[in-house]
Design a protein around this motif. Structure first.
Motif, short mmCIF file in Angstrom:
data_model
loop_
_atom_site.label_atom_id
_atom_site.label_comp_id
_atom_site.label_asym_id
_atom_site.label_seq_id
_atom_site.Cartn_x
_atom_site.Cartn_y
_atom_site.Cartn_z
N UNK A 278 0.81 -1.22 0.00
CA UNK A 278 0.00 0.00 0.00
C UNK A 278 0.84 1.26 0.00
N UNK A 279 2.14 1.14 0.20
CA UNK A 279 3.01 2.32 0.24
C UNK A 279 3.06 2.99 -1.13
N UNK A 280 2.79 4.28 -1.16
CA UNK A 280 2.72 5.04 -2.42
C UNK A 280 3.98 5.88 -2.59
N UNK A 281 4.59 5.78 -3.77
CA UNK A 281 5.78 6.57 -4.07
C UNK A 281 5.50 7.75 -4.97
N UNK A 282 4.42 7.69 -5.74
CA UNK A 282 4.08 8.76 -6.66
C UNK A 282 2.62 8.64 -7.04
N UNK A 283 2.07 9.73 -7.53
CA UNK A 283 0.68 9.69 -7.99
C UNK A 283 0.44 10.76 -9.05
N UNK A 284 -0.60 10.55 -9.83
CA UNK A 284 -1.09 11.52 -10.79
C UNK A 284 -2.51 11.91 -10.41
N UNK A 285 -2.85 13.17 -10.61
CA UNK A 285 -4.21 13.64 -10.35
C UNK A 285 -4.69 14.45 -11.54
N UNK A 286 -5.99 14.44 -11.76
CA UNK A 286 -6.59 15.16 -12.88
C UNK A 286 -7.36 16.38 -12.37
#
Length: 393
Positions: A278-286
């Protein structure tokens, strides 16, 4: 100024309206009727928009000596907030209905109608601060009471609408101060319980609400290798990071808890696994909204992905497609597509820089060098999870 005070029937909006009157504004109170079932009464602190709430709002307006009206926005609420809630869950995403209500109802339908009627601004009982920056542009900040801060759900409104908003409670030290002030003013709502959870799911059973609206859709619960571990009644009833309610027939081989890693609506499957995934290293958002210039280069700031979640250090920048991308420098776990990603900056980390709706996430440790967010580990724009390390089943 002519100010339209949104009166929900709670203590916060009543005191906010009172403070607007004290500030010398010409204030008119309005209660937004958002429920199609006006006979529905709230259950303790659950739900809102009931006849009980409308009556409390009217009594508050009478005490303050201001005109009072009820505006029926239930159809707009159903067609935007509730419809979005259902479609997002159906697509495997996790929406925040409070964000959508502020976007479509309070600072769209309500504000637009107020401006059309000649009002200069709308006052609400939100815990946040709206000030003018050095250049005169509106600045959205966290409330003084960080425990009650609602800047997260307000970030979607953007600078133009923020310029027409007044938040009289932004500087209060605590909710106790608001209740004490309400009692001193003779407002009967001074001891009224706060509403919480989703306002249109008054009994708190979100999964039951979704099942009633979307129907039963049995499917499989699988691990990252595709092994079937159990069944479910509808993939829409789960969200990334969820631990409870998985109803698995057997424990994990290592004995550790399992969590939802992804929802695959097309295959109607729920993927589960260990917490480390579940560890998040990056994300994109709109659909990014910026307060000020959108950062073209990587900018150090803070990211918050839940209404009352902790903010973590990140680097962020705007994308050419009108979105934003983020690289996480701290620890961030269990982010789902559909959540609101709000960026904060300033010396105290209390200034809202921008906001977007999470579209994709990438696991920590997968981000390679300075490459952008590419292959995604999570729920993508098409709603299909890619959380599995190996082949898809």
């Amino acid at each position: 100024m002519r100010v339209l005070a949104a009166l929900s029937g709670g203590v916060d909006s009543a005191v906010a309206a009172a403070r607007a009157v004290d500030a010398g504004h010409d204030v008119v109170g309005v209660h937004m009727a958002l429920s199609r079932s006006r006979a529905q009464l709230r259950t303790g602190s659950r739900g809102c928009c009931s006849i009980e709430d409308a009556g409390d709002a009217r009594r508050a307006a009478d005490v303050l000596g201001i005109p009072y009206y009820v505006w029926d926005l239930s159809e707009r609420f159903e067609d935007t907030v509730v419809a979005d809630f259902l479609s997002e869950y159906e697509a495997g995403r996790t929406p925040n209905p409070c964000v959508r209500c502020n976007e479509h109802i309070k600072f769209d339908a309500l504000l637009d109608k107020a401006l059309a009627l000649g009002f200069d601004a709308v006052a609400t009982g939100h815990y946040a601060s709206a000030t003018a920056g050095p250049d005169g542009a509106p600045v959205l900040r966290r409330a003084a009471d960080r425990a009650k801060d609602q800047s997260y759900v307000l970030a979607v409104m953007g600078p133009e609408r923020l310029a027409r908003a007044i938040f009289p409670l932004g500087g209060v030290a605590s909710k106790d101060e608001v209740r004490a002030e309400a009692a001193a003013r003779g407002l009967s709502v001074s001891a009224k319980p706060d509403s919480y959870d989703i306002c249109f799911v008054a009994d708190g059973d979100t999964r039951g609400f979704l099942r009633d609206r979307l129907g039963s859709r049995p499917g499989e619960v699988v691990d990252a290798d595709g092994t079937v571990l159990g069944t479910h009644d509808g993939a829409y009833g789960f969200t990334v990071g969820q631990r409870k309610g998985l109803q698995l027939g057997r424990p994990a081989a290592d004995g550790k808890p399992r969590y939802v890693l992804a929802i695959e609506p097309v295959q109607n499957r729920v993927v589960v696994g260990g917490a480390e995934a579940l560890e998040v290293g990056a994300l994109e958002a709109r659909d990014a909204v910026w307060f000020g210039d959108a950062p073209v280069d990587w900018t150090a700031c803070l990211l918050q992905v839940r209404a009352h979640g902790a903010a973590v250090p990140v680097r962020a920048r705007a994308t050419a497609g009108g979105g934003l991308e983020v690289r996480v420098d701290g620890s961030l776990r269990g982010v789902a597509a559909g959540q609101s990603a709000v960026l904060y900056g300033g010396p105290d980390g209390d200034v809202v820089l921008g906001q977007g709706t999470v579209e994709r996430t990438e696991r920590a440790g997968v981000v390679a060098g300075e490459a952008g967010v590419g292959e995604v580990d999570g729920v993508g724009a098409d709603g299909v999870g890619a959380a599995r390390a190996g082949a898809r089943a």
